[in-house]
Design an enzyme around this catalytic site. Structure first.
Site, PDB file in Angstrom:
ATOM      1  N   SER A 136       6.953   3.297   2.862  1.00  0.00           N
ATOM      2  CA  SER A 136       6.016   3.960   3.779  1.00  0.00           C
ATOM      3  C   SER A 136       5.039   2.959   4.393  1.00  0.00           C
ATOM      4  O   SER A 136       4.703   1.949   3.778  1.00  0.00           O
ATOM      5  CB  SER A 136       5.217   5.012   3.008  1.00  0.00           C
ATOM      6  N   LYS A 174       5.654   6.641   7.704  1.00  0.00           N
ATOM      7  CA  LYS A 174       4.226   6.391   7.522  1.00  0.00           C
ATOM      8  C   LYS A 174       3.568   7.692   7.073  1.00  0.00           C
ATOM      9  O   LYS A 174       4.120   8.767   7.297  1.00  0.00           O
ATOM     10  CB  LYS A 174       3.620   5.963   8.872  1.00  0.00           C
ATOM     11  N   ASN A 196      -3.936  -5.076   4.818  1.00  0.00           N
ATOM     12  CA  ASN A 196      -4.113  -4.129   5.919  1.00  0.00           C
ATOM     13  C   ASN A 196      -5.065  -3.011   5.547  1.00  0.00           C
ATOM     14  O   ASN A 196      -5.152  -2.583   4.394  1.00  0.00           O
ATOM     15  CB  ASN A 196      -2.753  -3.570   6.383  1.00  0.00           C
ATOM     16  N   GLY A 250      -6.456   2.671   8.242  1.00  0.00           N
ATOM     17  CA  GLY A 250      -7.245   3.902   8.242  1.00  0.00           C
ATOM     18  C   GLY A 250      -6.408   5.147   8.474  1.00  0.00           C
ATOM     19  O   GLY A 250      -6.892   6.135   9.040  1.00  0.00           O
ATOM     20  N   ASN A 305       1.081  10.269  -0.835  1.00  0.00           N
ATOM     21  CA  ASN A 305       0.246   9.071  -0.837  1.00  0.00           C
ATOM     22  C   ASN A 305      -1.047   9.427  -1.563  1.00  0.00           C
ATOM     23  O   ASN A 305      -1.952  10.020  -0.982  1.00  0.00           O
ATOM     24  CB  ASN A 305      -0.018   8.602   0.600  1.00  0.00           C
ATOM     25  N   CYS A 356      -3.567   5.155  -1.246  1.00  0.00           N
ATOM     26  CA  CYS A 356      -4.152   4.305  -0.198  1.00  0.00           C
ATOM     27  C   CYS A 356      -5.477   3.800  -0.749  1.00  0.00           C
ATOM     28  O   CYS A 356      -6.300   4.602  -1.206  1.00  0.00           O
ATOM     29  CB  CYS A 356      -4.365   5.115   1.082  1.00  0.00           C
ATOM     30  N   LYS A 384       3.527   8.429  -5.123  1.00  0.00           N
ATOM     31  CA  LYS A 384       3.360   6.973  -5.018  1.00  0.00           C
ATOM     32  C   LYS A 384       2.030   6.553  -5.623  1.00  0.00           C
ATOM     33  O   LYS A 384       0.965   6.957  -5.149  1.00  0.00           O
ATOM     34  CB  LYS A 384       3.449   6.527  -3.559  1.00  0.00           C
ATOM     35  N   THR A 432      -0.366  -0.679  -2.307  1.00  0.00           N
ATOM     36  CA  THR A 432      -1.015  -1.989  -2.155  1.00  0.00           C
ATOM     37  C   THR A 432      -2.161  -2.191  -3.158  1.00  0.00           C
ATOM     38  O   THR A 432      -2.719  -1.244  -3.706  1.00  0.00           O
ATOM     39  CB  THR A 432      -1.576  -2.118  -0.730  1.00  0.00           C
TER      40      THR A 432
END
Ligand code: DHB
Length: 306
Positions: A23, A47, A71, A74, A128, A131, A166, A194
């Site tokens: 993603s 995404k 990255n 946002g 997600n 993030c 995730k 990340t």
């Protein structure tokens, strides 16, 4: 019939090979997904999309370091109403599983977005909850087991499709978070998102990214991701997807041996292009053949066996 050592079944989804698009890497159009499928991916994760359109942060949103990318976009996205059309169109032309990554600011929002994505044709959703920097979503949810469980339960109740979760490495114990996710009904765990990071411009003495902090991806995080997959494998019995800094077949095989049933590729596409999926698949196949294994499944978690 040609022998396919590489096919896998991921919570009911059939993949011709264990490589997937991670993603967040490429946009939202049928054209880009088709290019990834032509490059040999076994499945695609979009995404992240939310309930409403979002423009994301001001530039700069990406910065290169000597070991990977940082990255902080946002979560820019067109919103699920608009993206639902693209999901349906993509499903008409694509013959590999399409997994839609979703985010929300409440459990209800995650469930609503998941339902709309599934209705539009998504084969699965990936939550997600990791993030590392958008307030009140992502890792702010995925770092707290109780809130995370509520999100997963609501999504499970809303969609009849597999739910992938995730996870963030930015936690004290990813094993506990993985266990909580599976307790709440997660069908698959994707590890990892990340790693929270930053870069500073020494001339201006200011953080480079407009959001100051972002998420590090690329080869620097591969050993972290591998350790997370290894630990999670010892604590849950649902399939794990390894993600983080995978660049070649050797990295991919390490993740399979650690306990991943499939792997996702993201940052490496920027340098190696979409044919990286074919290259990695060929490499895994050659490894299996050389070692005398009949299927990918035979090596999943093999490093745990003495
Ligand atoms: C964004 C960045 C991430 O690393 C992530 O996991 C999700 C979203 C972003 O900035 O949009």
């Amino acid at each position: 019939m040609k022998e396919n050592r590489l096919g896998i079944n991921l919570a009911g989804l059939k993949l011709q090979n264990p490589t997937m698009l991670a993603s967040g890497i490429l946009g939202y159009t049928t054209e880009t997904f088709k290019n990834i499928a032509d490059g040999g991916a076994g499945a695609i994760v979009t995404k992240s999309v939310g309930l409403k359109p979002r423009s994301g942060y001001a530039n700069p949103t990406v910065t290169q370091t000597n070991c990977g990318l940082i990255n902080a976009m946002g979560l820019p996205n067109p919103g699920i109403e608009e993206f639902a059309k693209e999901i349906s169109e993509t499903k008409n032309v694509l013959h590999i599983p399409l997994i839609v990554s979703i985010y929300g600011f409440t459990a209800e929002e995650y469930a609503t977005v998941a339902k709309k994505a599934a209705t539009a044709g998504a084969d699965a959703v990936e939550l997600n909850v990791s993030c590392p920097h958008v307030k009140e979503t992502g890792s702010e949810i995925g770092q707290k087991a109780e809130i995370l469980k509520e999100v997963i339960k609501k999504v499970k109740a809303a969609v009849p499709k597999p739910v992938f979760v995730k996870l963030s490495p930015n936690v004290t114990s990813i094993m506990e978070i993985a266990e909580a996710s599976v307790d709440a009904g997660a069908d698959v765990i994707t590890a990892i998102n990340t790693v929270k990071a930053m870069a500073i411009d020494v001339e201006t003495a200011k953080p480079i990214l407009s959001n100051k902090v972002g998420g590090l991806s690329g080869p620097a995080i591969k050993p972290i991701a591998l350790r997370c997959v290894y630990e999670i494998y010892q604590h849950v019995n649902v399939p794990i997807i390894g993600c983080g800094g995978i660049t070649n077949w050797h990295d991919a095989v390490e993740f399979l041996l650690a306990g991943a049933s499939a792997i996702q590729i993201g940052t490496a596409i920027a340098t190696k292009g979409s044919n990286i999926f074919k290259a990695i698949t060929r490499g895994i196949d050659a490894y299996l053949k050389r070692k005398g294994f009949r299927s990918v499944d035979e090596i999943v978690g093999l490093s745990h066996k003495s």
